[in-house]
Design a protein around this motif. Sequence first.
Motif, short mmCIF file in Angstrom:
data_model
loop_
_atom_site.label_atom_id
_atom_site.label_comp_id
_atom_site.label_asym_id
_atom_site.label_seq_id
_atom_site.Cartn_x
_atom_site.Cartn_y
_atom_site.Cartn_z
N VAL A 30 0.81 -1.22 0.00
CA VAL A 30 0.00 0.00 0.00
C VAL A 30 0.85 1.27 0.00
CG1 VAL A 30 -1.95 -1.13 1.11
CG2 VAL A 30 -0.19 -0.03 2.53
N TYR A 31 2.16 1.13 0.16
CA TYR A 31 3.04 2.30 0.19
C TYR A 31 3.62 2.62 -1.18
CZ TYR A 31 2.77 1.44 5.20
OH TYR A 31 2.31 1.22 6.47
N LEU A 32 3.40 1.74 -2.15
CA LEU A 32 3.95 1.96 -3.49
C LEU A 32 3.20 3.00 -4.30
CD1 LEU A 32 4.91 -1.65 -4.74
CD2 LEU A 32 6.45 0.24 -4.18
N PRO A 33 1.87 3.00 -4.29
CA PRO A 33 1.15 3.92 -5.19
C PRO A 33 1.35 5.39 -4.83
CG PRO A 33 -0.30 2.20 -4.34
CD PRO A 33 0.96 2.15 -3.54
N THR A 34 1.43 6.21 -5.87
CA THR A 34 1.40 7.67 -5.70
C THR A 34 -0.06 8.09 -5.75
OG1 THR A 34 3.55 7.91 -6.80
CG2 THR A 34 2.14 9.87 -6.65
N LEU A 35 -0.57 8.63 -4.65
CA LEU A 35 -1.98 8.93 -4.54
C LEU A 35 -2.29 10.32 -5.09
CD1 LEU A 35 -2.75 7.50 -0.99
CD2 LEU A 35 -2.86 6.36 -3.20
N ILE A 36 -3.26 10.38 -5.97
CA ILE A 36 -3.75 11.65 -6.52
C ILE A 36 -5.24 11.73 -6.21
CG2 ILE A 36 -4.06 13.04 -8.59
CD1 ILE A 36 -1.69 11.61 -9.82
N ILE A 37 -5.61 12.68 -5.38
CA ILE A 37 -7.00 12.81 -4.99
C ILE A 37 -7.81 13.43 -6.12
CG2 ILE A 37 -8.59 13.71 -3.25
CD1 ILE A 37 -6.57 11.69 -2.20
N ASP A 38 -8.83 12.73 -6.56
CA ASP A 38 -9.69 13.21 -7.64
C ASP A 38 -10.98 13.79 -7.03
OD1 ASP A 38 -10.67 13.75 -10.09
OD2 ASP A 38 -10.67 11.69 -10.83
N LYS A 78 -16.37 8.16 -5.68
CA LYS A 78 -16.00 6.75 -5.73
C LYS A 78 -14.52 6.55 -5.54
CE LYS A 78 -16.80 2.63 -8.58
NZ LYS A 78 -17.35 2.13 -9.87
N GLN A 79 -13.70 7.37 -6.21
CA GLN A 79 -12.26 7.23 -6.08
C GLN A 79 -11.78 7.67 -4.70
OE1 GLN A 79 -9.38 9.93 -7.71
NE2 GLN A 79 -8.45 8.31 -8.92
N ASN A 80 -12.37 8.74 -4.19
CA ASN A 80 -11.95 9.23 -2.88
C ASN A 80 -12.19 8.20 -1.78
OD1 ASN A 80 -11.02 11.64 -3.83
ND2 ASN A 80 -12.87 12.79 -3.35
N GLU A 81 -13.27 7.45 -1.88
CA GLU A 81 -13.54 6.39 -0.91
C GLU A 81 -12.46 5.32 -0.98
OE1 GLU A 81 -17.39 5.07 -1.99
OE2 GLU A 81 -18.44 6.59 -0.81
N ALA A 82 -12.02 4.99 -2.18
CA ALA A 82 -10.96 4.00 -2.35
C ALA A 82 -9.64 4.53 -1.79
CB ALA A 82 -10.81 3.64 -3.82
N VAL A 83 -9.36 5.82 -2.00
CA VAL A 83 -8.14 6.43 -1.48
C VAL A 83 -8.14 6.42 0.03
CG1 VAL A 83 -6.84 8.58 -1.30
CG2 VAL A 83 -7.70 7.84 -3.53
N LEU A 84 -9.28 6.76 0.63
CA LEU A 84 -9.38 6.76 2.08
C LEU A 84 -9.15 5.36 2.65
CD1 LEU A 84 -12.45 9.14 2.63
CD2 LEU A 84 -10.04 9.59 3.15
N LEU A 85 -9.65 4.35 1.96
CA LEU A 85 -9.43 2.97 2.39
C LEU A 85 -7.94 2.64 2.35
CD1 LEU A 85 -10.54 0.16 3.14
CD2 LEU A 85 -10.77 -0.31 0.68
N LEU A 86 -7.27 3.11 1.32
CA LEU A 86 -5.84 2.86 1.17
C LEU A 86 -5.04 3.60 2.25
CD1 LEU A 86 -4.01 1.27 -0.72
CD2 LEU A 86 -3.78 3.29 -2.14
N LEU A 87 -5.41 4.83 2.53
CA LEU A 87 -4.72 5.60 3.57
C LEU A 87 -4.92 4.98 4.95
CD1 LEU A 87 -5.58 9.24 2.42
CD2 LEU A 87 -3.36 8.09 2.29
N LYS A 88 -6.11 4.47 5.19
CA LYS A 88 -6.37 3.81 6.47
C LYS A 88 -5.50 2.58 6.63
CE LYS A 88 -10.06 1.53 9.08
NZ LYS A 88 -11.50 1.12 9.09
N GLU A 89 -5.31 1.84 5.54
CA GLU A 89 -4.48 0.64 5.58
C GLU A 89 -3.02 0.99 5.85
OE1 GLU A 89 -3.76 -3.43 5.53
OE2 GLU A 89 -5.65 -2.31 5.56
N ARG A 90 -2.60 2.16 5.43
CA ARG A 90 -1.21 2.58 5.65
C ARG A 90 -0.90 2.83 7.13
NH1 ARG A 90 0.54 6.74 0.74
NH2 ARG A 90 0.64 5.14 -0.92
N VAL A 91 -1.89 3.18 7.90
CA VAL A 91 -1.65 3.50 9.32
C VAL A 91 -2.08 2.37 10.25
CG1 VAL A 91 -1.81 5.97 8.94
CG2 VAL A 91 -3.87 4.69 9.53
N CYS A 92 -2.79 1.38 9.69
CA CYS A 92 -3.26 0.25 10.52
C CYS A 92 -2.60 -1.03 10.04
CB CYS A 92 -4.77 0.11 10.44
SG CYS A 92 -5.69 1.52 11.05
N PRO A 93 -1.68 -1.60 10.81
CA PRO A 93 -0.99 -2.83 10.39
C PRO A 93 -1.96 -4.00 10.28
CG PRO A 93 -0.51 -2.34 12.68
CD PRO A 93 -1.24 -1.15 12.14
#
Length: 317
Positions: free
Chosen positions: A249-257, A261-276
Amino acid sequence: MVLGKAINMSLMDISKIFSMLQPKEEEDEEDTGESRLLNEAVSNDDAVLLAELLSQERYRKFINSRTGWGIPGTPLRTAAAQGNLRCLEVLLAHGAEVDSLDVKAQTPLFTAVSGKHVDCVVALLKAGADPNGSVYNNCSPVLTAAREGDMDILRELLQHGAEVNVRPKVPEWATNATACRGPLYLSAVYGHLDCFKLLLLHGSDPNYNCIEVKMLARIKQPKTVLEMCLRYGCGMEYIQLLIDFGANVYLPTLIIDKTTKQNEAVLLLLKERVCPKSLMSQTRLAIRSYLRTANKMRCFDLLDIPPILRNYLKHIT
């Protein structure tokens, strides 16, 4: 030097394909009638007539001859392309070459996959057809099934050992991002969620479609599958599956659109970055990584563990 090597290989491939289309020495113009009758029987789906013809040596020796307009092919290719299962089974029973190639370097299996004829696909695989198709063709049965969303066909190919991380075949000098668009990428951008999950279950790399280090090094900015799913707005289901199957989850470069729909997916990815991940989830990923990719799902059934753990490894809830 690399360019020269790639060109030579391409010329060899072309020569190989054209050599297969040349008539054999024992064939002459008087023999075209036998080949034509075989193909007509197959085209008309007349399995009874086909069996009768192949019971005679004069017809049987032309069972692998290539005839027809447009794309000359063997009777087996014709049966596979048209989905004529009965004729296909008759041809296989009489010794038809299961991986014979046409002018496009496509095998009968490839044409059956392209035509969405799952019964013919199963019959050809059981007869020993190469699930990866031909090395001389740029595409593959798995790539085609993933793009078209043919879940049943894709499952059969993978269960028979098809390469799950296959990519389009292009010369090394022409390497670009397109060369890394494997079946996982195609199933995502075409919206085939079931195929996407099936590929991950069978060991598809959740980070990149291409697993060749040299090829990835030649691409300036290789995109992860996560990035591609975000770019095409594939939705949270795809992102969650990639996370569950161990995508970095640390590889992608995140661009908020601006799209929700995309923002929900980005938030899910960001949450995964802080929760092992939980210890159970990490253990599942570790065990899955140790099992070979080919027939990975079948490997789980061989493990001497309780069914509930086996199902957990298979992501069955």
